[in-house]
Design a protein around this motif. Sequence first.
Motif, PDB file in Angstrom:
ATOM      1  N   PHE A 168       5.780   3.272 -99.510  1.00 33.22           N
ATOM      2  CA  PHE A 168       7.211   3.269 -99.805  1.00 33.22           C
ATOM      3  C   PHE A 168       7.968   3.536 -98.506  1.00 33.22           C
ATOM      4  O   PHE A 168       7.571   4.390 -97.707  1.00 33.22           O
ATOM      5  CB  PHE A 168       7.567   4.352-100.835  1.00 33.22           C
ATOM      6  CG  PHE A 168       9.049   4.494-101.068  1.00 33.22           C
ATOM      7  CD1 PHE A 168       9.723   3.608-101.885  1.00 33.22           C
ATOM      8  CD2 PHE A 168       9.766   5.507-100.443  1.00 33.22           C
ATOM      9  CE1 PHE A 168      11.089   3.726-102.099  1.00 33.22           C
ATOM     10  CE2 PHE A 168      11.137   5.631-100.643  1.00 33.22           C
ATOM     11  CZ  PHE A 168      11.800   4.741-101.481  1.00 33.22           C
ATOM     12  N   THR A 169       9.070   2.776 -98.290  1.00 36.43           N
ATOM     13  CA  THR A 169       9.879   2.940 -97.090  1.00 36.43           C
ATOM     14  C   THR A 169      11.356   2.976 -97.452  1.00 36.43           C
ATOM     15  O   THR A 169      11.842   2.102 -98.180  1.00 36.43           O
ATOM     16  CB  THR A 169       9.647   1.791 -96.093  1.00 36.43           C
ATOM     17  OG1 THR A 169       8.257   1.715 -95.760  1.00 36.43           O
ATOM     18  CG2 THR A 169      10.456   2.001 -94.820  1.00 36.43           C
ATOM     19  N   GLU A 170      12.036   3.998 -96.961  1.00 39.64           N
ATOM     20  CA  GLU A 170      13.495   4.094 -97.043  1.00 39.64           C
ATOM     21  C   GLU A 170      14.046   3.775 -95.658  1.00 39.64           C
ATOM     22  O   GLU A 170      13.870   4.553 -94.723  1.00 39.64           O
ATOM     23  CB  GLU A 170      13.915   5.496 -97.483  1.00 39.64           C
ATOM     24  CG  GLU A 170      15.396   5.802 -97.303  1.00 39.64           C
ATOM     25  CD  GLU A 170      16.297   4.819 -98.026  1.00 39.64           C
ATOM     26  OE1 GLU A 170      17.004   4.050 -97.334  1.00 39.64           O
ATOM     27  OE2 GLU A 170      16.284   4.812 -99.259  1.00 39.64           O
ATOM     28  N   PRO A 171      14.712   2.603 -95.478  1.00 42.10           N
ATOM     29  CA  PRO A 171      15.104   2.176 -94.127  1.00 42.10           C
ATOM     30  C   PRO A 171      16.232   2.998 -93.505  1.00 42.10           C
ATOM     31  O   PRO A 171      16.356   3.026 -92.283  1.00 42.10           O
ATOM     32  CB  PRO A 171      15.526   0.720 -94.336  1.00 42.10           C
ATOM     33  CG  PRO A 171      15.936   0.639 -95.766  1.00 42.10           C
ATOM     34  CD  PRO A 171      15.045   1.599 -96.503  1.00 42.10           C
ATOM     35  N   TYR A 172      17.045   3.647 -94.327  1.00 39.18           N
ATOM     36  CA  TYR A 172      18.146   4.463 -93.803  1.00 39.18           C
ATOM     37  C   TYR A 172      18.106   5.829 -94.491  1.00 39.18           C
ATOM     38  O   TYR A 172      18.864   6.105 -95.404  1.00 39.18           O
ATOM     39  CB  TYR A 172      19.499   3.780 -94.022  1.00 39.18           C
ATOM     40  CG  TYR A 172      19.798   2.707 -93.012  1.00 39.18           C
ATOM     41  CD1 TYR A 172      20.648   2.946 -91.932  1.00 39.18           C
ATOM     42  CD2 TYR A 172      19.213   1.451 -93.121  1.00 39.18           C
ATOM     43  CE1 TYR A 172      20.903   1.955 -90.995  1.00 39.18           C
ATOM     44  CE2 TYR A 172      19.472   0.454 -92.192  1.00 39.18           C
ATOM     45  CZ  TYR A 172      20.320   0.716 -91.126  1.00 39.18           C
ATOM     46  OH  TYR A 172      20.568  -0.266 -90.195  1.00 39.18           O
ATOM     47  N   PHE A 173      17.182   6.666 -94.043  1.00 31.82           N
ATOM     48  CA  PHE A 173      16.971   7.978 -94.631  1.00 31.82           C
ATOM     49  C   PHE A 173      18.200   8.859 -94.385  1.00 31.82           C
ATOM     50  O   PHE A 173      18.689   8.957 -93.258  1.00 31.82           O
ATOM     51  CB  PHE A 173      15.725   8.612 -94.022  1.00 31.82           C
ATOM     52  CG  PHE A 173      15.332   9.922 -94.630  1.00 31.82           C
ATOM     53  CD1 PHE A 173      15.026  10.021 -95.972  1.00 31.82           C
ATOM     54  CD2 PHE A 173      15.271  11.071 -93.847  1.00 31.82           C
ATOM     55  CE1 PHE A 173      14.660  11.225 -96.541  1.00 31.82           C
ATOM     56  CE2 PHE A 173      14.904  12.275 -94.397  1.00 31.82           C
ATOM     57  CZ  PHE A 173      14.600  12.360 -95.750  1.00 31.82           C
ATOM     58  N   LEU A 174      18.706   9.480 -95.474  1.00 27.87           N
ATOM     59  CA  LEU A 174      19.892  10.338 -95.411  1.00 27.87           C
ATOM     60  C   LEU A 174      21.094   9.586 -94.828  1.00 27.87           C
ATOM     61  O   LEU A 174      21.942  10.163 -94.151  1.00 27.87           O
ATOM     62  CB  LEU A 174      19.610  11.603 -94.587  1.00 27.87           C
ATOM     63  CG  LEU A 174      18.484  12.516 -95.100  1.00 27.87           C
ATOM     64  CD1 LEU A 174      18.280  13.683 -94.163  1.00 27.87           C
ATOM     65  CD2 LEU A 174      18.781  12.993 -96.521  1.00 27.87           C
ATOM     66  N   GLU A 175      21.143   8.258 -95.104  1.00 31.55           N
ATOM     67  CA  GLU A 175      22.240   7.399 -94.648  1.00 31.55           C
ATOM     68  C   GLU A 175      22.354   7.360 -93.123  1.00 31.55           C
ATOM     69  O   GLU A 175      23.427   7.123 -92.578  1.00 31.55           O
ATOM     70  CB  GLU A 175      23.576   7.848 -95.270  1.00 31.55           C
ATOM     71  CG  GLU A 175      23.602   7.825 -96.783  1.00 31.55           C
ATOM     72  CD  GLU A 175      23.337   6.435 -97.349  1.00 31.55           C
ATOM     73  OE1 GLU A 175      23.764   5.455 -96.711  1.00 31.55           O
ATOM     74  OE2 GLU A 175      22.707   6.332 -98.421  1.00 31.55           O
ATOM     75  N   ARG A 176      21.255   7.595 -92.447  1.00 36.84           N
ATOM     76  CA  ARG A 176      21.229   7.507 -90.989  1.00 36.84           C
ATOM     77  C   ARG A 176      20.331   6.358 -90.555  1.00 36.84           C
ATOM     78  O   ARG A 176      19.534   5.846 -91.339  1.00 36.84           O
ATOM     79  CB  ARG A 176      20.721   8.822 -90.379  1.00 36.84           C
ATOM     80  CG  ARG A 176      21.597  10.030 -90.690  1.00 36.84           C
ATOM     81  CD  ARG A 176      20.986  11.293 -90.101  1.00 36.84           C
ATOM     82  NE  ARG A 176      21.790  12.473 -90.402  1.00 36.84           N
ATOM     83  CZ  ARG A 176      22.806  12.891 -89.663  1.00 36.84           C
ATOM     84  NH1 ARG A 176      23.138  12.238 -88.575  1.00 36.84           N
ATOM     85  NH2 ARG A 176      23.491  13.968 -90.011  1.00 36.84           N
ATOM     86  N   ASN A 177      20.469   5.944 -89.301  1.00 36.43           N
ATOM     87  CA  ASN A 177      19.639   4.877 -88.762  1.00 36.43           C
ATOM     88  C   ASN A 177      18.241   5.422 -88.460  1.00 36.43           C
ATOM     89  O   ASN A 177      17.789   5.468 -87.315  1.00 36.43           O
ATOM     90  CB  ASN A 177      20.276   4.298 -87.500  1.00 36.43           C
ATOM     91  CG  ASN A 177      19.514   3.090 -86.983  1.00 36.43           C
ATOM     92  OD1 ASN A 177      18.790   2.441 -87.730  1.00 36.43           O
ATOM     93  ND2 ASN A 177      19.667   2.809 -85.698  1.00 36.43           N
ATOM     94  N   LEU A 178      17.585   5.849 -89.530  1.00 36.49           N
ATOM     95  CA  LEU A 178      16.281   6.492 -89.424  1.00 36.49           C
ATOM     96  C   LEU A 178      15.449   6.089 -90.633  1.00 36.49           C
ATOM     97  O   LEU A 178      15.775   6.452 -91.762  1.00 36.49           O
ATOM     98  CB  LEU A 178      16.430   8.012 -89.364  1.00 36.49           C
ATOM     99  CG  LEU A 178      15.138   8.828 -89.286  1.00 36.49           C
ATOM    100  CD1 LEU A 178      14.475   8.646 -87.927  1.00 36.49           C
ATOM    101  CD2 LEU A 178      15.425  10.305 -89.541  1.00 36.49           C
ATOM    102  N   ALA A 179      14.406   5.306 -90.400  1.00 34.16           N
ATOM    103  CA  ALA A 179      13.513   4.896 -91.486  1.00 34.16           C
ATOM    104  C   ALA A 179      12.493   5.998 -91.744  1.00 34.16           C
ATOM    105  O   ALA A 179      12.034   6.674 -90.819  1.00 34.16           O
ATOM    106  CB  ALA A 179      12.808   3.590 -91.131  1.00 34.16           C
TER     107      ALA A 179
END
Length: 449
Positions: A168-179
């Motif tokens: 599983f991948t969240e491409p914008y973790f915590l709405e930041r440019n951080l996958a």
Amino acid sequence: IAELTDVVGNLGYAFVDIQPKVERDREARTISLTYEINEGPKVFVERIDIEGNTRTLDKVIRREFRLVEGDAFNTAKLRRSRTRIQNLGFFRSVKIETEPGSQPDRTVIKVEVEEQSTGDLTFGAGFSTTAGVLGSVGIRERNLLGRGQDLRLNFTLSGEQSQIDLSFTEPYFLERNLAAGFDLFRIENDSNDQSFNLKRTGGSLRTGFNWQERVRQTFRYTLEDKEVTDVDANASLIVKDEVGRFIQSRLGHELKYDTRDNRFDPHTGFVLRLRNEVAGLGGDVRYFKSSFGGAYYQPVAEDWTASVRAEVGNIFGLGQDTRISDRYFIGGTDCRGFQFAGVGPRDGPTGDPLGAKNFYTAGSELSFPLGLPEEYDIRGRVFLDACSAWDLDKSNSSVLDENTPRVAGGIGVTWRSPFGPIVLDFGFPIVKEDFDETQVLNFSFGTQF
């Protein structure tokens, strides 16, 4: 005129009128060409309107934009935004246009997307000269709930191996440019063609971010339990030394520089990757592993694309010998015409692949249309691959190990059918060692939902 429009657009002028003026000197037989540029005022982005995304959330598209409301207009950033949206893989087409805003120095960016299926149900099949028929099933949703999240579950079944893995991948973790993401896997290798069985169970945590616009780095921590069992009595001493259970704790890093126009179907640009991995942060295994590779794509004619690729790698133990399961196994997709693990050190009597400390792969390919109607979306290719893998920490007289290059050529066809992509490849070894394992045919099929 188009290139001049881009240059002026990068300076903030969204609407320009460029008119060429031609003056002919018949006596001197020369032509003077002058471009008259009516640039108008500098403009700023008033708003960004998005249409056609019935499933994908607006924020998934907006976060790929290199421009936001209030920014000075920039053609290069607008073009890059379109590429980033296209590279999501969620849309069949992406159209971006500019319109005059409410004031002369304002512009409205209109985005029109056409969504496509982002769920994949894939079926894979292959034929090996030694393993026979192989099969795999995978299910993946690349745009979960329209949020851009990636969920994947794969099963592989064959006479030699069973595997299940979940990621599983969240491409914008915590709405930041951080996958951020995780992987869980269970692999059992229970082959009659090998003198041992290998079980692997573990998981990974991943995070990655863009260092610069085209430079991305990723970090991964993996904790894995490995167990070598059922070693045959007549197995080589190298395999017998591997028997038992051990814990591996490792940290990996990847640095990637990518200028490709499309990461799914590139036609121009290049990509470079540097991967490093160190094991020994606890656990029973200690090593350092590194590889460097890249690929370059260049159009040579209309809808014809030539590409070249190469990669090299090395692993060495930190105070201990490297293990079979950590060394490199070459063949399959990175050296077509050879079975996976078909190139490299091998135990002569048992035929077991032992893995290599060093390797290189290289390949060239020409992709082209087959002259069929465009709506069929069928392309052909010819390729030439080269590779080699060699060296062990410990060896004996029964080990077959050569660092000579192996070469294979072949042809292939890809059909992007309504049921999903169908890939067929035929690879034929040209230069090989007698102990290499070859694989002529590889076939895969997938459908979408």
